[in-house]
Design an enzyme around this catalytic site. Sequence first.
Site: not given
Length: 417
Positions: A22-23, A92, A116, A121, A304, A396
């Site tokens: 995803k990232n 974001r 958040c 951040r 993460d 997400r």
Amino acid sequence: MDTIVVRGGSRLRGEVAVEGAKNAALPILFAALLTDEPCVFHNVPQVVDVRTALRLLADLGAEVQQEGTTVWVRARHLRSVEAPYELVKTMRASFLVLGPLLARTGRARVSTPGGCAIGARPVDLHLKGLQKLGATVDVVHGYAEAEVQRLQGATIYLDVPSVGATEHLLMVACLAEGSTRIEQAAREPEVVDLARVLIGMGARISGAGEDVITVEGVSRLHGVEHTIVPDRIEAGTFLIGGAMTGGDVFVRDARADHLHALLLKLKEAGAEVLEDAAGIRIRGHTRLRSVDVKTMPYPGFPTDLQAQFMAAMTRAEGRAVITETIFENRFLHAVELNRLGADIKVQGNAAVVQGVEKLTGAPVMATDLRASVSLVLAGLVAEGETVVSRVYHLDRGYARLEEKLRALGAWVERRRE
Ligand code: UD1
């Protein structure tokens, strides 16, 4: 709002395949804004954040088509150079469209993301970097407004190796005049995957994956076809799940070279790790031993995976100290894990996890993406039923998580309320 119900007691066994990262997918999709030619991406994960990114691209005027995990984007004409607060506050990473829009059209207006659940951040490094590259940037009414006549290459030093700032400035530097040096750049595999895409589009980049990246600007970029790198965080989540349930799981497409820190820690905790070209097999034989971890920028232990590792440590033998150095408030899962019977004390940026013999199921609440999956993992080893609410966080970033866990023998169910 959906909930996920987990009944503990099963060992995870079998094979699971990971999605594309995803990232990596998010910045890569936004990189398509840098050209008017078509871009094709394979292995794009079908998660809510990707859906949000595609909606944003379409709002900006790009043509978007999706078939399974393949996405086709063509930003031939842009209808708008604005990204609204409603979108940026839900994801974001949307902020990363600012630079590509600016590079392509000379101006852009994108909402700043705000804080958040896991920390403040800020985006100061993104904005300072864009200014260094010659743009005028003002923050007005909560929006970053940027303008530029001609982007100019520059030397940019990042105070911290921010993943987002590195990706953002890398994209912009490709179309700046002359050369750019990004010092103390983030070295994450997702940055490297983005650089591969940009190089495929005609950019001249060297050093991605190292702490200094240099870019020789070009006047235009063209279309590209690319397969997104496997998701190391999803892979790590299943590896931790396999180890903590005393299971035996083969995680297909997991890349050991991207998971070095986690694999070392899992071995230290007593799990057996077998690496091969197709993936990683994990076997948990006995109760895990407690081991300390400290999150660090890549190649250190990823923030993460901190919540998932903490879930594993709740039932380990001994006492583990988990130190979070990337985000200032990323321990919200600790109180929820304690509701399941864990013994975690948070002291500043460290959590002291005293391993307990057993956890017992309870209703718990997800606070962010990785926290929510850590509660699901804890549910797998808790007696009875754990009900995780607010699972929209989980959606997400994880595709078909319940299905994948069920295929590994877990009792997991989604309830639609
Ligand atoms: C990305 C990941 C996220 C991961 C994080 C750290 C995506 C979409 N998200 O987030 O999952 O947890 O990397 O690995 O890829 N900072 C500043 N000023 C800035 C930018 C960042 O001070 O302008 C600070 C942040 O507050 C944080 C640290 O730098 O303390 C790292 O943040 P960063 O690497 O930028 O994270 P993201 O790119 O937002």
